[in-house]
Enzyme design. Sequence first.
Site, short mmCIF file in Angstrom:
data_model
loop_
_atom_site.label_atom_id
_atom_site.label_comp_id
_atom_site.label_asym_id
_atom_site.label_seq_id
_atom_site.Cartn_x
_atom_site.Cartn_y
_atom_site.Cartn_z
N VAL A 181 0.87 -1.20 0.00
CA VAL A 181 0.00 0.00 0.00
C VAL A 181 0.90 1.24 0.00
O VAL A 181 1.76 1.39 0.87
CB VAL A 181 -0.91 0.03 1.25
CG1 VAL A 181 -1.79 1.28 1.26
CG2 VAL A 181 -1.78 -1.22 1.33
N LYS B 63 -5.98 -2.76 -1.93
CA LYS B 63 -5.27 -2.02 -0.88
C LYS B 63 -6.21 -1.72 0.30
O LYS B 63 -5.80 -1.76 1.46
CB LYS B 63 -4.68 -0.73 -1.47
CG LYS B 63 -3.52 -1.05 -2.42
CD LYS B 63 -3.17 0.11 -3.31
CE LYS B 63 -2.02 -0.23 -4.25
NZ LYS B 63 -1.87 0.71 -5.36
#
Length: 345
Positions: free
Chosen positions: A155, A227
């Site tokens: 992420v 994510k």
Amino acid sequence: MQQVRLGLVGFGNVGQGLAHILRDYAAAYEQKFGVRFVITAVADMRLGCVYHPQGLDLAALLAKVEKDRTLKGLPDAQPDWDALTLAQQAEMDALAEMSYTDLKTGEPASTYIREALRRGVHVVTSNKGPVALHYGELERLAQENGVQLGVEGTVMSGTPALRLGREILAAAGIRRVEGIFNGTTNFILTKMEEGAPYPEALHEAQALGYAEADPTGDVEGYDAAGKVVILARLLMGVQMGMKDVDREGITHLTPEDIRQAKQDGRRWKLIGTLEWKDDRLYASVRPQPIPISHPLAGVGGATNAIHYTTDLLGEVTLIGPGAGRLATGYALLEDLLAICQLTPG
Ligand code: HSE
């Protein structure tokens, strides 16, 4: 001098980015952290495989790939090896897993990760598939084998969104998270606001190495949704499936939508959100025309941002790169430093 032996699976943008960093900063890291990173093996689906238990010549390796687009022909080439052989047999302390992302199955990366963990090898990865789909299982496997699994790069690349949320803000009570988690779409929306047509903007994002191999994952919001699933698991302790994210991409947005928003003092952004409501965690990814005054509105190009709303600290925003070879390569290095407990000496 501590030595950390690394095996690299995947030698595309991210793998080469990590190799570039280790080549160019090796002397600085030796001095600063008292560590020597030695790459013993590299395997890539397209480029082939090289292995030397005492360490490969990184400069020669990078020069060969940049010139010939292959690892074949190098003195340490292993024609009979592939990524799985590397995960099962290479001498290494840590595996850096950077092969392509599959958000439907997490394969083949999850298999490589499992094989390495079972052998007592640490794993650091930027691969969203295994982490979004199998984090609980992989983390358990790491613990059972006395090693660690580093996932910072999944992420916002090397921008420490996970570390900030899991460590520094862990006791602050994160109630809500929203952010720009996909560089490709943010780049496209920024370019479209400047007047570029959608195909041209997408093409440019691909050329700059931001987009996934199949950019559908970016523009339809799957990458950002992956994510969001990872953030839900790691920051809020909730394991979601990809289907639990209410997802919408940017492909239906027209130049007129973008012009109209600009006139209204707004800007379209693909926003991922996680929010607790009545003890339930809601997740979404959707384009939103946010006011110019919003902390995420000024985040342009491929840059990402995360805005945490916490009980004790109020609102905290972190802005930084979300994609790109060095930025993602650096994420793996952050995890390696943390795993080896390396701090500046
Ligand atoms: N394709 C992704 C993006 C790469 O554009 O953000 C980083 O996960």
